[in-house]
Design a protein around this motif. Structure first.
Motif, mmCIF file in Angstrom:
data_model
loop_
_atom_site.group_PDB
_atom_site.id
_atom_site.type_symbol
_atom_site.label_atom_id
_atom_site.label_comp_id
_atom_site.label_asym_id
_atom_site.label_seq_id
_atom_site.Cartn_x
_atom_site.Cartn_y
_atom_site.Cartn_z
ATOM 1 N N ALA A 34 0.830 -1.206 0.000
ATOM 2 C CA ALA A 34 0.000 0.000 0.000
ATOM 3 C C ALA A 34 0.866 1.258 0.000
ATOM 4 O O ALA A 34 0.580 2.233 -0.712
ATOM 5 N N LEU A 35 1.945 1.241 0.798
ATOM 6 C CA LEU A 35 2.828 2.403 0.856
ATOM 7 C C LEU A 35 3.559 2.593 -0.467
ATOM 8 O O LEU A 35 3.717 3.721 -0.948
ATOM 9 N N ALA A 36 3.989 1.493 -1.080
ATOM 10 C CA ALA A 36 4.660 1.577 -2.375
ATOM 11 C C ALA A 36 3.719 2.145 -3.435
ATOM 12 O O ALA A 36 4.125 2.954 -4.282
ATOM 13 N N THR A 37 2.454 1.713 -3.402
ATOM 14 C CA THR A 37 1.469 2.229 -4.347
ATOM 15 C C THR A 37 1.256 3.719 -4.141
ATOM 16 O O THR A 37 1.213 4.501 -5.110
ATOM 17 N N TYR A 38 1.143 4.131 -2.886
ATOM 18 C CA TYR A 38 0.961 5.551 -2.580
ATOM 19 C C TYR A 38 2.155 6.360 -3.078
ATOM 20 O O TYR A 38 1.997 7.422 -3.708
ATOM 21 N N GLY A 49 7.915 0.578 -5.351
ATOM 22 C CA GLY A 49 7.254 1.682 -6.033
ATOM 23 C C GLY A 49 7.805 1.882 -7.433
ATOM 24 O O GLY A 49 7.052 2.123 -8.388
ATOM 25 N N GLN A 50 9.135 1.761 -7.579
ATOM 26 C CA GLN A 50 9.739 1.872 -8.906
ATOM 27 C C GLN A 50 9.273 0.745 -9.821
ATOM 28 O O GLN A 50 9.021 0.973 -11.012
ATOM 29 N N GLY A 78 1.860 -3.007 -13.113
ATOM 30 C CA GLY A 78 1.650 -1.976 -12.104
ATOM 31 C C GLY A 78 0.695 -0.873 -12.526
ATOM 32 O O GLY A 78 0.316 -0.029 -11.711
ATOM 33 N N ARG A 79 0.285 -0.903 -13.799
ATOM 34 C CA ARG A 79 -0.525 0.204 -14.303
ATOM 35 C C ARG A 79 -1.859 0.355 -13.581
ATOM 36 O O ARG A 79 -2.349 1.466 -13.379
ATOM 37 N N ASP A 93 17.815 7.192 -9.270
ATOM 38 C CA ASP A 93 18.548 7.852 -8.192
ATOM 39 C C ASP A 93 17.654 8.848 -7.456
ATOM 40 O O ASP A 93 17.661 8.911 -6.225
ATOM 41 N N VAL A 94 16.882 9.626 -8.196
ATOM 42 C CA VAL A 94 16.004 10.620 -7.578
ATOM 43 C C VAL A 94 14.935 9.953 -6.720
ATOM 44 O O VAL A 94 14.660 10.379 -5.588
ATOM 45 N N LEU A 95 14.328 8.891 -7.240
ATOM 46 C CA LEU A 95 13.264 8.221 -6.494
ATOM 47 C C LEU A 95 13.815 7.554 -5.240
ATOM 48 O O LEU A 95 13.155 7.565 -4.181
ATOM 49 N N ALA A 96 15.008 6.985 -5.326
ATOM 50 C CA ALA A 96 15.619 6.380 -4.141
ATOM 51 C C ALA A 96 15.918 7.454 -3.090
ATOM 52 O O ALA A 96 15.696 7.241 -1.886
#
Length: 414
Positions: free
Chosen positions: A44-48, A307-308, A316-317, A288-291
């Motif tokens: 759920a957190l990854a989706t958010y 999440g990535q 994941g769509r 790198d930015v997302l991490a």
């Protein structure tokens, strides 16, 4: 000459604890249940996290306190709650009243740490009544339109495949146009700071909007493509410039606008007309930015990686809302460094708190033939011009003058 366009809370209740008898019956499956709950929570957190990255924010938070406004006219000044932003050197703007009000502020003239206040002069009042404001939004934009710089301009429309994309056209005599591409969550006003430099070089300028930015229409999925979809809007801007008489173009990009510009210079059928790139705090590696953003928001690394995956995989769509998965490899210019064949100037602050400077440093190291890097300090994210406008303008002007200069043949002919 381009044709002028027509103007046209819910609450959540806490679950009751299970009765003691139920705990006894559940003993054998407790570990499995906890593991399942943890997995569900991580998912759920990854989706958010993933959805927040690609979902445009339609409202801007006015999170700065306006404590007092003193004086009149040229002696007017505003007292703000001291924060790392409001104490920064340079010129900035305050937007208030839901964005309807806009004033430009000068460098701090007084800082009272014991009272946690900072005082800045009001250099220009573009709209609204700052004396009535109690909260405002801090911005590096500085100007509201080309008119605030005393420049003649035209409102034009770009025929994007998602609809009509408004843009500002600022005329100049040269045959090389500047196309200015703003970043994520920003609008075309972000590029106004570059106009004095662009004008001094004799370059006509096109400050564009693109899908999902709140000025151009939304894409069918209503999601950012982090450059994967937006570069097509830049391609249409390039075609517009060519149709209006441009010989070639220079793409200016801020933050995500840098990622968009890099993809346009790489993927567009018109890429041969892209003479150079000027990138301010660009995203050259989204992974790198997302991490970094996951760490900044105290999101466990495994959740950030999930999440990535959601953003980069077809399965994941359904959770992200994206019409198509994102290709992070195609947007990794550190790995693709040798494939970058367009002369590129990068301006990036070493203390950037949104897009870390590391990938820009590595890209310049891996491809010094094409990439020139100028680092700044104390500019945080995309505020390099604000902190040191003279240096920003000098660096960009000197570099572009060299890149755009006619090359002489061995025999002496240009």
């Amino acid at each position: 000459m381009p044709a002028r366009a027509a103007h046209a809370p819910s609450s959540e209740s806490e679950s009751e604890p299970l009765p003691r008898a139920v705990w006894a019956l559940a003993g054998a499956g407790a570990a499995l249940g906890l593991a399942s709950a943890a997995a569900a929570s991580s998912s759920a957190l990854a989706t958010y996290f993933a959805r927040r990255i690609v979902t445009p924010e339609r409202t801007k938070t006015e999170d700065q306190e306006v404590l007092a406004v003193q004086g009149e006219g040229s002696s007017r000044r505003v007292i703000l709650r001291a924060t790392s932003e409001t104490r920064a050197e340079g010129e900035y703007s305050l937007f208030f009243d839901g964005g309807a009000g806009h004033v430009r502020l000068g460098a701090p003239i007084d800082y009272a740490p014991e009272e946690t206040t900072v005082t800045r002069p009001v250099l220009a009042e573009y709209s609204g009544d700052i004396t009535k404001a109690v909260r405002a939004r801090w911005s590096g934009y500085v100007y509201g339109s080309p008119a605030d710089l005393g420049l003649a301009y035209e409102d034009v429309i770009l025929p994007l495949d998602v609809g009509r994309g408004p843009a500002w056209y600022v005329p100049a005599p040269g045959a090389t146009w500047a196309i200015l591409v703003h970043g994520r969550g920003a609008t075309r006003g972000e590029g106004l700071r570059a106009l004095p430099t662009v004008q001094a070089l004799g370059m006509p300028a096109l400050l564009i909007s693109y899908r999902n930015d709140g000025e151009a229409p939304a894409a069918p999925d209503g999601r950012y493509g982090l450059g994967m979809t937006e570069w097509r809007d830049v391609e249409i801007a390039i075609q517009y410039a060519l149709d209006a008489g441009a010989r070639d173009v220079v793409l200016f990009g801020w933050s995500m606008g840098g990622a968009i510009s890099l993809l346009a210079a790489d993927s567009s059928l018109l890429r041969e007309h892209v003479r150079a790139l000027v990138l301010d705090a660009p995203v050259v590696d989204w992974v790198d930015v997302l991490a970094y953003q996951a760490r900044l928001n105290r999101i466990p690394s495994r959740v950030g990686r999930l999440g990535q995956l959601l953003l980069g995989r077809s399965w994941g769509r359904r959770l992200t809302g994206l019409a198509a998965p994102l290709d992070f490899k195609a947007m990794d210019w550190v790995t693709r460094a040798v494939e970058l064949r367009t002369p590129t100037l990068i301006l990036h602050s070493v203390d950037d708190d949104f897009v870390p400077v590391g990938p820009s440093l590595e890209l310049a190291k891996r491809n010094p033939e094409m990439v020139t890097l100028e680092t700044f300090r104390h500019a945080r994210h995309t505020k390099e011009w604000n902190v040191d406008p003279e240096r920003w303008m000098s660096v960009v002007s000197a570099w572009l003058s060299d890149v755009l200069a006619p090359r002489r043949a061995p025999g002496g002919a240009a």
